[in-house]
Design a protein around this motif. Structure first.
Motif, mmCIF file in Angstrom:
data_model
loop_
_atom_site.group_PDB
_atom_site.id
_atom_site.type_symbol
_atom_site.label_atom_id
_atom_site.label_comp_id
_atom_site.label_asym_id
_atom_site.label_seq_id
_atom_site.Cartn_x
_atom_site.Cartn_y
_atom_site.Cartn_z
ATOM 1 N N LEU A 34 0.859 -1.189 0.000
ATOM 2 C CA LEU A 34 0.000 0.000 0.000
ATOM 3 C C LEU A 34 0.892 1.235 0.000
ATOM 4 O O LEU A 34 1.332 1.715 1.038
ATOM 5 N N HIS A 35 1.133 1.748 -1.200
ATOM 6 C CA HIS A 35 2.105 2.829 -1.385
ATOM 7 C C HIS A 35 1.532 4.206 -1.075
ATOM 8 O O HIS A 35 1.980 4.894 -0.161
ATOM 9 N N THR A 36 0.569 4.617 -1.905
ATOM 10 C CA THR A 36 0.131 6.009 -1.929
ATOM 11 C C THR A 36 -1.315 6.139 -1.472
ATOM 12 O O THR A 36 -2.233 5.649 -2.126
ATOM 13 N N SER A 37 -1.512 6.822 -0.344
ATOM 14 C CA SER A 37 -2.859 7.008 0.197
ATOM 15 C C SER A 37 -3.570 8.150 -0.526
ATOM 16 O O SER A 37 -2.943 9.147 -0.927
ATOM 17 N N GLY A 69 -1.538 13.615 4.415
ATOM 18 C CA GLY A 69 -0.824 13.364 5.657
ATOM 19 C C GLY A 69 -0.143 12.009 5.684
ATOM 20 O O GLY A 69 -0.247 11.204 4.760
ATOM 21 N N ARG A 70 0.535 11.733 6.775
ATOM 22 C CA ARG A 70 1.266 10.487 6.939
ATOM 23 C C ARG A 70 0.300 9.305 7.028
ATOM 24 O O ARG A 70 -0.761 9.398 7.645
ATOM 25 N N LYS A 127 -7.193 7.245 11.947
ATOM 26 C CA LYS A 127 -7.175 7.746 10.563
ATOM 27 C C LYS A 127 -7.606 6.646 9.605
ATOM 28 O O LYS A 127 -7.403 5.458 9.863
ATOM 29 N N VAL A 128 -8.209 7.057 8.513
ATOM 30 C CA VAL A 128 -8.586 6.125 7.444
ATOM 31 C C VAL A 128 -7.786 6.490 6.193
ATOM 32 O O VAL A 128 -7.864 7.613 5.703
ATOM 33 N N ASP A 129 -7.007 5.546 5.702
ATOM 34 C CA ASP A 129 -6.257 5.737 4.464
ATOM 35 C C ASP A 129 -6.829 4.830 3.388
ATOM 36 O O ASP A 129 -7.071 3.643 3.624
#
Length: 277
Positions: free
Chosen positions: A192-195, A199-200, A206-208
């Protein structure tokens, strides 16, 4: 570089796997693989080993091409020949490569599979980059088979959302990986690279969301998610994973966990398998 075939099982014979080799009762069949790739200009690549992996519901084998290294030049056509058992009806391929130092990515134009005895052919129209710096910034791609005898399956960009709990130390800086499983196969392990969220990644409460492109899996059944334990306090508290077929889809699969992925907390493991509710 890894090329993986997925097939519907049509072989009624018996097959078994011993180690990395392939043992079966059927006559070995020769298949020729042609793939045309155009690399970044003046950036030829050397792949330390090329692996061809075949799978259907009863067969899972890995065959390494005899060449210890494969040097691929810009705008080149590679011809490979491997021997396998009966693969059944191949409906997709998955192509992936490792993120090794100095590797800038490569552009795959097309892929061709031919069974030399029956002259049956399969074509895969790719036209995409496998690179962390271009297009979708992915090193894994799936392509459906284009064949007059079978329907070409759709390719979806699944929206995978990882929900981190609201507990002290719930966040992680480790690399997180996931595999989606459905009635029609799986996605293979995806990092899972890019949300899609700012943010981090993977922070407390948090939900990515991430896009995972794959040939249609049909109804989703389970996910396997985990991390590589990298970084201080790598464990994370995972509430759930939710998956949608696309960003516009109303259908959503929910995979609840509500537990730690940690070597010292919860079930003391960093990988879990979750079935949908």
């Amino acid at each position: 570089l890894m090329v993986e075939y997925h097939a519907h099982n049509t072989n009624k014979g018996t097959e078994e796997i011993k180690g990395d080799g392939l043992t079966h009762g059927d006559t070995m069949k020769k298949r020729r693989i042609d793939f045309l790739i155009a690399l970044i200009p003046a950036s030829d690549s050397v792949f330390p080993l090329l692996n061809i992996k075949f799978r259907n519901s009863t067969l899972f084998g890995k065959i390494s091409v005899s060449e210890p290294a494969l040097t691929v030049h810009s705008s080149s056509l590679c011809l490979l020949q491997v021997e396998t058992g009966d693969l059944g009806d191949v409906y997709k391929i998955r192509v992936s490569c490792d993120d090794v130092p100095g590797f800038e990515g490569w552009h795959l134009k097309s892929f061709h599979l031919e069974e030399l005895h029956t002259k049956q052919e399969l074509n895969f129209d790719c036209k995409c980059w496998l690179s962390l710096n271009r297009e979708d910034k992915e090193l894994v791609k799936e392509f459906p088979a284009v064949n007059e005898d079978q329907k070409t399956l759709p390719v979806y960009k699944y929206v995978v959302s990882v929900h981190i709990g609201d507990r002290w130390g719930a966040e992680t800086f480790a690399n997180v990986y996931i595999t989606l499983y459905g009635k029609r196969g799986d996605t293979g392990v995806r990092k899972l690279h890019t949300s899609l969220a700012e943010g981090r990644k993977f922070q407390r409460n948090k939900v990515d969301s991430f896009l995972v492109e794959a040939v249609s899996l049909s109804h989703l059944q389970k996910v396997v998610i985990g991390h590589d334990k990298e970084g201080y306090g790598a464990g994370m508290y995972l509430k759930m994973v939710t998956v949608k077929e696309s960003q516009d889809s109303d259908k959503e699969w929910v995979f609840p966990w509500w537990n730690w992925l940690d070597t010292h907390l919860g079930l003391c493991g960093t990988v879990c398998e979750i079935v949908t509710v």
